[in-house]
Design a protein around this motif. Structure first.
Motif, PDB file in Angstrom:
ATOM      1  N   TYR A 165       0.800  -1.234   0.000  1.00  0.00           N
ATOM      2  CA  TYR A 165       0.000   0.000   0.000  1.00  0.00           C
ATOM      3  C   TYR A 165       0.831   1.280   0.000  1.00  0.00           C
ATOM      4  N   TYR A 166       2.134   1.151   0.333  1.00  0.00           N
ATOM      5  CA  TYR A 166       2.967   2.360   0.503  1.00  0.00           C
ATOM      6  C   TYR A 166       3.882   2.637  -0.685  1.00  0.00           C
ATOM      7  N   CYS A 167       3.999   1.689  -1.603  1.00  0.00           N
ATOM      8  CA  CYS A 167       5.120   1.746  -2.549  1.00  0.00           C
ATOM      9  C   CYS A 167       4.701   2.190  -3.944  1.00  0.00           C
ATOM     10  N   GLY A 168       5.461   3.115  -4.503  1.00  0.00           N
ATOM     11  CA  GLY A 168       5.165   3.657  -5.821  1.00  0.00           C
ATOM     12  C   GLY A 168       5.278   2.645  -6.951  1.00  0.00           C
ATOM     13  N   GLY A 214      14.488   2.821   7.065  1.00  0.00           N
ATOM     14  CA  GLY A 214      14.286   4.200   6.644  1.00  0.00           C
ATOM     15  C   GLY A 214      12.881   4.642   6.982  1.00  0.00           C
ATOM     16  N   PRO A 215      12.725   5.948   7.163  1.00  0.00           N
ATOM     17  CA  PRO A 215      11.387   6.486   7.440  1.00  0.00           C
ATOM     18  C   PRO A 215      10.447   6.260   6.258  1.00  0.00           C
ATOM     19  N   PHE A 216       9.206   5.987   6.586  1.00  0.00           N
ATOM     20  CA  PHE A 216       8.141   5.928   5.590  1.00  0.00           C
ATOM     21  C   PHE A 216       7.882   7.333   5.042  1.00  0.00           C
ATOM     22  N   LEU A 217       7.790   7.427   3.713  1.00  0.00           N
ATOM     23  CA  LEU A 217       7.412   8.691   3.064  1.00  0.00           C
ATOM     24  C   LEU A 217       6.254   8.402   2.122  1.00  0.00           C
ATOM     25  N   PRO A 218       5.155   9.114   2.246  1.00  0.00           N
ATOM     26  CA  PRO A 218       4.003   8.821   1.391  1.00  0.00           C
ATOM     27  C   PRO A 218       4.313   9.061  -0.085  1.00  0.00           C
ATOM     28  N   LEU A 242      16.109  -8.550   2.199  1.00  0.00           N
ATOM     29  CA  LEU A 242      14.658  -8.706   2.144  1.00  0.00           C
ATOM     30  C   LEU A 242      14.088  -8.084   3.425  1.00  0.00           C
ATOM     31  N   ARG A 243      13.574  -6.894   3.279  1.00  0.00           N
ATOM     32  CA  ARG A 243      13.059  -6.225   4.477  1.00  0.00           C
ATOM     33  C   ARG A 243      11.769  -6.889   4.954  1.00  0.00           C
ATOM     34  N   ILE A 244      11.670  -7.076   6.256  1.00  0.00           N
ATOM     35  CA  ILE A 244      10.429  -7.614   6.819  1.00  0.00           C
ATOM     36  C   ILE A 244       9.373  -6.493   6.896  1.00  0.00           C
ATOM     37  N   GLU A 245       9.820  -5.255   6.750  1.00  0.00           N
ATOM     38  CA  GLU A 245       8.993  -4.024   6.734  1.00  0.00           C
ATOM     39  C   GLU A 245       8.486  -3.634   8.116  1.00  0.00           C
ATOM     40  N   THR A 246       7.975  -4.591   8.879  1.00  0.00           N
ATOM     41  CA  THR A 246       7.678  -4.413  10.301  1.00  0.00           C
ATOM     42  C   THR A 246       7.668  -5.789  10.920  1.00  0.00           C
ATOM     43  N   ARG A 291      10.752   4.680  -8.491  1.00  0.00           N
ATOM     44  CA  ARG A 291      10.413   5.573  -7.397  1.00  0.00           C
ATOM     45  C   ARG A 291       9.514   4.893  -6.388  1.00  0.00           C
ATOM     46  N   LEU A 292      10.119   4.497  -5.258  1.00  0.00           N
ATOM     47  CA  LEU A 292       9.378   3.859  -4.180  1.00  0.00           C
ATOM     48  C   LEU A 292       8.601   4.916  -3.405  1.00  0.00           C
ATOM     49  N   TYR A 293       9.234   6.094  -3.249  1.00  0.00           N
ATOM     50  CA  TYR A 293       8.658   7.205  -2.498  1.00  0.00           C
ATOM     51  C   TYR A 293       8.908   8.471  -3.300  1.00  0.00           C
ATOM     52  N   GLU A 294       8.263   9.556  -2.902  1.00  0.00           N
ATOM     53  CA  GLU A 294       8.408  10.800  -3.665  1.00  0.00           C
ATOM     54  C   GLU A 294       9.710  11.520  -3.315  1.00  0.00           C
ATOM     55  N   VAL A 321      13.262  -2.513   8.168  1.00  0.00           N
ATOM     56  CA  VAL A 321      11.887  -2.071   8.409  1.00  0.00           C
ATOM     57  C   VAL A 321      11.746  -0.623   7.966  1.00  0.00           C
ATOM     58  N   MET A 322      10.500  -0.210   7.859  1.00  0.00           N
ATOM     59  CA  MET A 322      10.217   1.218   7.720  1.00  0.00           C
ATOM     60  C   MET A 322       9.856   1.757   9.104  1.00  0.00           C
ATOM     61  N   VAL A 323      10.204   2.995   9.345  1.00  0.00           N
ATOM     62  CA  VAL A 323       9.898   3.608  10.635  1.00  0.00           C
ATOM     63  C   VAL A 323       8.958   4.787  10.419  1.00  0.00           C
TER      64      VAL A 323
END
Ligand code: 5AD
Ligand code: SF4
Ligand code: FES
Length: 348
Positions: A56-59, A221-225, A150-154, A300-303, A191-193
């Motif tokens: 849901y978060y990835c471009g 790395g921080p989550f960026l919408p 392979l990130r577990i993401e959380t 582009r995963l994030y903006e 993970v994303m933070v």
């Protein structure tokens, strides 16, 4: 002495700038003791942007019809890896969205063999190609891949479910990490933070997950919408995202001394010197982009992805200056094998 989960959660909730500075300084002292004032480089090649997943978060999610999809021809991937090798990078990362097909698996095998032909054993090839069947991981390992990210993401399966469609499985992802370790890979996760709904206790749990799963390399790395995704309109406080990203690096280094920890590119979006700040909070790896410029905009995963107009030469010069600016040096020509991996495999 290991910190408890509650201790870690407290460290990840510090507000006072002096207390945070002390956390970062303590983590930096641990890093300098373990690895010295040294930064390990990986050249990042974004080999393709097709993805079968729909996070849901990835471009790059498959439902994003606005992305022009590309796949870099094999000989060009090999050329970019060669570029990194010739400039004395000790390691290259091949990253793409997740594609599970025999055709793709075979393409990667051919690329790995071609890189091994010039790179030999000391040039570490890292794959970041998502969840795959164990046979595929085995074939890639045999063809010369040394590491896998392979990130577990959380680490919180319930939070994971809020960020992914129902057919994306947290358990399968964890099992992939276990398969990779069984196959002898140096295993990276992360993970994303600052995710929506994520607590300090979740982040403390993430550090626990890295410990329990014996993760050798950590990228956070921080989550960026990203506007073209379901989470695109989540409001984030960018200053807080940066703080959390840095504090997570520091807390992870304090708890897990001997892992490789990346100063991730997303930190550079939040502050021009975000990666240097991460190096000063305990990170020891940087991953400059070595992908040909023409492909960068489509990955582009994030903006606000940085370095879209920059060439690989420019990014390399930039990284050298940045590392020098904080009084550290680059480990040219060294694969930068995670000390934790050397330790856990010693004698076997
Ligand atoms: N913000 C920050 N990181 C992201 N990733 C994907 N989308 C985003 C985003 N919007 C990260 C994920 C993935 C890695 C390749 O990029 O953690 O595993
Ligand atoms: Fe695909 Fe990875 Fe993006 Fe998920 S985070 S949509 S798996 S590229
Ligand atoms: Fe690309 Fe600085 S890392 S220009």
């Amino acid at each position: 002495m290991a910190l408890s989960r509650a201790d870690l959660a407290r460290l990840l909730s510090l507000e006072d700038p002096e207390a945070r500075a002390a956390l970062h300084a303590a983590a930096l002292a641990v890093k300098r003791r373990v690895t010295g004032p040294v930064v390990s480089l990986r050249g990042l090649v974004e080999i393709g942007n097709a993805c079968a997943k729909d996070c849901y978060y990835c471009g790059l999610r498959r439902s994003n019809g606005a992305v022009r999809r590309y796949r870099i021809p094999e000989e060009d991937v090999v050329r970019m890896a060669r570029w990194a090798f010739d400039r004395r990078f000790g390691s290259v990362v091949l990253q793409s969205g997740e594609i599970e097909s025999d055709e793709n698996a075979e393409r990667i095998v051919r690329i790995l063999r071609a890189i091994r032909a010039f790179g030999g054993e000391d040039f570490a090839v890292v794959l970041s190609l998502g969840e795959q069947r164990e046979e595929v991981y085995r074939a890639w390992r045999e063809a010369g891949a040394a590491r896998y990210l392979l990130r577990i993401e959380t680490s919180n399966p319930a939070l994971y479910r809020t960020l992914h469609p129902a057919d994306h499985s947290w358990e399968r992802r964890r099992d992939c990490l276990r398969a990779l370790r069984r196959l002898g890979y140096q295993v990276g996760s992360g993970v994303m933070v600052g995710l929506p709904g994520q607590t300090a206790d979740d982040l403390a749990g993430d550090i626990g997950f890295f410990a329990e799963e014996d993760i050798d390399m950590i990228g956070m790395g921080p989550f960026l919408p990203h506007g073209q995704t379901p989470l695109g309109s989540v409001a984030v406080d960018r200053a807080r995202q940066l703080r959390l990203g840095l504090d997570m690096v520091a807390a992870t280094r304090l708890q897990l001394h001997d892992r490789n920890i990346a100063a991730t590119t997303v930190l550079q979006v939040l502050a021009p010197d975000g990666r240097e700040q991460a190096l000063l909070a305990g990170a020891n790896v940087m991953m400059p982009n070595v992908t040909d410029n023409v492909f960068r905009r489509d990955y582009r995963l994030y903006e606000d992805k940085p370095c879209l107009e920059d060439t690989s030469d420019r990014c390399l010069g930039c990284i050298e200056r940045r590392v020098a600016s904080i009084g550290e040096r680059i480990a040219w020509g060294s694969p930068g094998t995670p000390p934790h991996y050397l330790r856990r495999t010693a004698g076997s």
